[in-house]
Structure formats: structure tokens, C-alpha cells
Design a protein around this motif. Structure first.
Motif, PDB file in Angstrom:
ATOM      1  N   LYS A  88      50.579 -61.290   4.764  1.00 25.57           N
ATOM      2  CA  LYS A  88      50.244 -59.972   5.751  1.00 25.57           C
ATOM      3  C   LYS A  88      48.961 -60.035   6.268  1.00 25.57           C
ATOM      4  N   ASN A  89      48.619 -59.725   7.677  1.00 28.73           N
ATOM      5  CA  ASN A  89      47.552 -59.561   8.218  1.00 28.73           C
ATOM      6  C   ASN A  89      47.138 -57.757   7.947  1.00 28.73           C
ATOM      7  N   LEU A  90      45.842 -57.792   8.077  1.00 35.12           N
ATOM      8  CA  LEU A  90      45.544 -56.394   7.829  1.00 35.12           C
ATOM      9  C   LEU A  90      44.795 -55.874   8.940  1.00 35.12           C
ATOM     10  N   THR A 142      28.169 -48.603  11.971  1.00 35.76           N
ATOM     11  CA  THR A 142      28.748 -47.295  12.769  1.00 35.76           C
ATOM     12  C   THR A 142      30.089 -47.096  12.568  1.00 35.76           C
ATOM     13  N   PHE A 143      30.427 -45.797  12.836  1.00 36.79           N
ATOM     14  CA  PHE A 143      31.629 -45.098  12.771  1.00 36.79           C
ATOM     15  C   PHE A 143      31.958 -44.609  13.957  1.00 36.79           C
ATOM     16  N   PRO A 144      33.419 -44.320  14.349  1.00 35.55           N
ATOM     17  CA  PRO A 144      34.523 -45.419  13.702  1.00 35.55           C
ATOM     18  C   PRO A 144      34.303 -46.838  14.092  1.00 35.55           C
ATOM     19  N   ALA A 145      35.245 -47.462  13.460  1.00 37.16           N
ATOM     20  CA  ALA A 145      34.963 -48.978  13.544  1.00 37.16           C
ATOM     21  C   ALA A 145      36.515 -49.509  13.247  1.00 37.16           C
ATOM     22  N   LEU A 146      36.791 -50.765  13.593  1.00 38.36           N
ATOM     23  CA  LEU A 146      38.290 -51.245  13.347  1.00 38.36           C
ATOM     24  C   LEU A 146      37.799 -52.918  13.240  1.00 38.36           C
ATOM     25  N   VAL A 147      38.368 -53.330  11.935  1.00 42.95           N
ATOM     26  CA  VAL A 147      38.518 -54.569  11.639  1.00 42.95           C
ATOM     27  C   VAL A 147      39.856 -55.482  11.506  1.00 42.95           C
ATOM     28  N   TYR A 148      40.056 -56.393  12.255  1.00 44.27           N
ATOM     29  CA  TYR A 148      41.377 -57.030  12.046  1.00 44.27           C
ATOM     30  C   TYR A 148      41.232 -58.219  11.033  1.00 44.27           C
ATOM     31  N   TYR A 149      42.046 -58.394   9.983  1.00 44.88           N
ATOM     32  CA  TYR A 149      41.976 -59.373   9.256  1.00 44.88           C
ATOM     33  C   TYR A 149      43.323 -60.426   9.568  1.00 44.88           C
TER      34      TYR A 149
END
Length: 358
Positions: A88-90, A142-149
Motif C-alpha cells: 500500500k501507498n499512503l 503549516t496546515f492544511p498539508a498533504l504527504v504522499y508515501y
């Protein structure tokens, strides 16, 4: 006369029946036309209440929509559990759970519009969290933020959340990991930093310690830089705690973590600015490095030095892995030293005897 009376009675009877029927209809009509009394606050008439059945149906429908569009809220333990699953990627959406954050709410709405499209790939899961510990580990400030594993390699989204289609395109375009893992064994063969071939791309390298959370948090930022520099500059990272040769070669101070170098045509340029954001690092790797004087890249270790380091590491590994062997080794060394001292003392004593007899 009797006939006239009979007809008169029949007529009265019919008139009575008709009047009764009219009174019944009048009651029904009146009941339908009775106005609803005005409310005390507004003075306006109340609207007729909706049927209870219809209300329930509408409520159930809204609940189902909410469930379909709700992204799972997780904590650090759940994130670790998902990351341990190599299949799985996240995608992690970070929001501020401690204070009011209207931008977080708006951004989450946009992400909810595309989370089904993202998860439709079959290998990506979308979650949200307000866990400050996880945010700090990934350099989210800072928010919002998005991280892709991707295969446990994080990358940070550096765009806006206004257009969900743009976010979806970004996720699909960043499945591939762009940062190279550089080690003692492959650093020179990969980068050719000492004497690069003509026309080869420059290298932008980060030296970091994965065991230090503040330092390790720049991994996601570097991956974002790597994607922006694709085709222009190669980007790599060196884990200093397990790559002593490269760390010593470039005199990396572990207290100054992370350290960034740009390798360009046999010279190296150190990033010295305090800001370590995506834009600043990208600009340095592309052109700002030319504003400073470059230094010659140190020579790579010789074959003899490589062999010495290899032998030293193997001996240390054996000593660490086998406590008994370590004790025997130390004991044997002490015995050899003691025996040497004893034999030397005996030889000196034998040499002194003839001298006294004389």
C-alpha cells in the motif's frame, strides 16, 4: 287531501336530508380552510409540517453520502500499521485539530471529492490526521498539508487545494521515487563527483541522520525538490550514520544536519542559507550555487583504504555480534601481552647473570 299531506311530508324529508348533507360538507371544508395561527416571534404563518416518512428518507440519504465521502481519521499507530504493509501507498491529509482552521475544512472538502478516484487505483489509501507528532516527523509546519508515501518514501505536496483535479494529477504523477540512495559503495560510481564526464548532470546531495527526527524530516522536502529537478539535476541522499567513508570524505559535521552540497564539474558548493524550503533548495541547485566560490571535490578513497575500512568494519561487526568471541579475543590479547612481557623479563634476567659472574 291525504295525497297533498303525503307529498308535503316527503318534500320536508328530502329537504332535511339535503341540509344535513350540506352541513357535513361545510365542516370538512372549514377544517381544511382553518388558518394556522401566526408564530409569536415573526407573526408569520407556520408552514405545514413535512410528512415524517419523507423526513426519515432524506435523513438516511444524507448519512449515506457523508459515509461515502468521509476520509478515515487516524493516529500515528494506524499510520505505522499501514506503512508496514508494503503493498500500500499512503496519502495523508494533515489538518489542525487544536485551533480553528477554515482553510483545513475547505481543503478537506476538495480532497473528499477525489479520495474515491485515488483509492480506485487499488494500491493507495487516503487518510487524515491531526497528529502533531507525525506532522513534525515529516516536516509539516503549516496546515492544511498533504504527504504522499510511495514504498515508504514520503513526498510533500507544495500546491494549492482549490482545484481537486490538480491534486489528483499530482498524486498520479508522483508514484515514482526520484531521490537516489547514495552509500559508501556507490557514491562515486553514481555521481562521478571527482571527475565528471562531459555533459553529465549535476548532483544535489543531502547528508542527513535518519535517527534524528528534525534532520530526517527533510526527506519529504528533498523528494519534492527531486521531482522539480528531474531531467535537470540529479538528487541524492546519504545517511551519515551508516556511511562513514563518504561522511569523512566531505567533512560532514553531524551537528549541522542536514547538509546540502551541489556537485558541478568537479567542484562542490555548500548550501548555507537558513531557509530549507522547496523553492530555496531548488533555486540553489539550478543557479544560485554559481554565486559562491566552489571547492575542489576531495579524492575518493583508494583501493587500500577501502580494504582497510572493510576489514575494520567486519572485525567490529564480529565483535559486536558475538559477545563470547569478544571476550575470548580480549582475553587472548591480554594473554599474549602478558606472555611477551614474561619472556622479555626472562631474557633480561639471563643476560644479567653472566655479567654478575664476571
Amino acid at each position: 287531501m291525504r295525497a297533498i299531506l303525503a307529498w308535503a311530508l316527503l318534500g320536508l324529508l328530502l329537504i332535511g336530508i339535503e341540509a344535513k348533507s350540506k352541513r357535513g360538507n361545510t365542516k370538512t371544508t372549514a377544517a381544511e380552510e382553518i388558518p394556522v395561527p401566526p408564530t409569536k416571534k415573526t407573526g408569520k404563518t407556520k408552514a405545514a409540517p413535512e410528512p415524517v416518512v419523507e423526513k426519515k428518507r432524506a435523513g438516511n440519504k444524507r448519512t449515506e453520502l457523508d459515509e461515502d465521502n468521509t476520509i478515515e481519521d487516524v493516529d500515528e499507530d494506524k499510520i505505522d500499521e499501514i506503512l508496514r504493509d508494503a503493498t500500500k501507498n499512503l496519502v495523508i491529509f494533515f489538518y489542525d485539530g487544536r485551533s480553528s482552521c477554515p482553510m483545513c475544512t475547505e481543503a478537506l472538502t476538495k480532497i473528499e471529492e477525489i479520495d474515491d478516484d485515488i483509492e480506485a487505483t487499488g494500491y493507495i489509501q487516503v487518510v487524515k490526521t491531526d497528529d502533531r507528532g507525525v506532522a513534525k516527523e515529516l516536516g509539516v509546519t503549516t496546515f492544511p498539508a498533504l504527504v504522499y508515501y510511495r514504498r515508504k518514501n514520503p513526498i510533500m505536496y507544495d500546491g494549492e487545494f482549490k482545484d481537486p483535479t490538480a491534486v489528483l494529477k499530482w498524486v498520479r504523477a508522483h508514484d515514482e521515487v526520484a531521490t537516489w540512495e547514495l552509500t559508501d559503495d556507490n557514491f562515486e560510481s553514481r555521481t562521478d563527483a571527482h571527475s565528471p564526464d562531459e555533459g553529465t548532470l549535476d548532483w544535489f546531495v543531502m547528508f542527513y541522520d535518519a535517527d534524528e527526527a528534525p534532520c530526517n524530516s527533510f526527506v519529504a522536502v528533498l523528494e519534492t525538490v527531486a521531482h522539480k529537478l528531474r531531467g535537470l539535476v540529479h538528487v541524492g541522499k546519504v545517511e551519515v550514520s551508516i556511511n562513514d567513508d563518504v561522511t569523512e570524505r566531505f567533512h560532514i559535521d553531524e551537528n549541522e544536519c542536514p547538509t546540502f552540497f551541489l556537485f558541478h564539474r568537479g567542484k562542490m558548493y555548500r548550501y548555507k542559507e537558513s531557509a530549507k524550503d522547496v523553492r530555496s533548495l531548488t533555486n540553489f541547485a539550478l543557479f544560485k550555487f554559481k554565486e559562491q566560490r566552489g571547492h575542489r571535490v576531495p579524492d575518493p578513497p583508494t583501493a587500500i583504504e577501502h580494504f582497510y575500512e572493510f576489514a575494520k568494519e567486519k572485525i567490529v561487526d564480529v565483535m559486536e555480534d558475538n559477545h563470547t568471541l569478544s571476550v575470548i579475543g580480549v582475553g587472548g590479547l591480554v594473554l599474549i601481552v602478558a606472555t611477551t612481557i614474561f619472556l622479555k623479563a626472562q631474557r633480561i634476567r639471563r643476560e644479567e647473570k653472566p655479567t654478575k659472574n664476571e
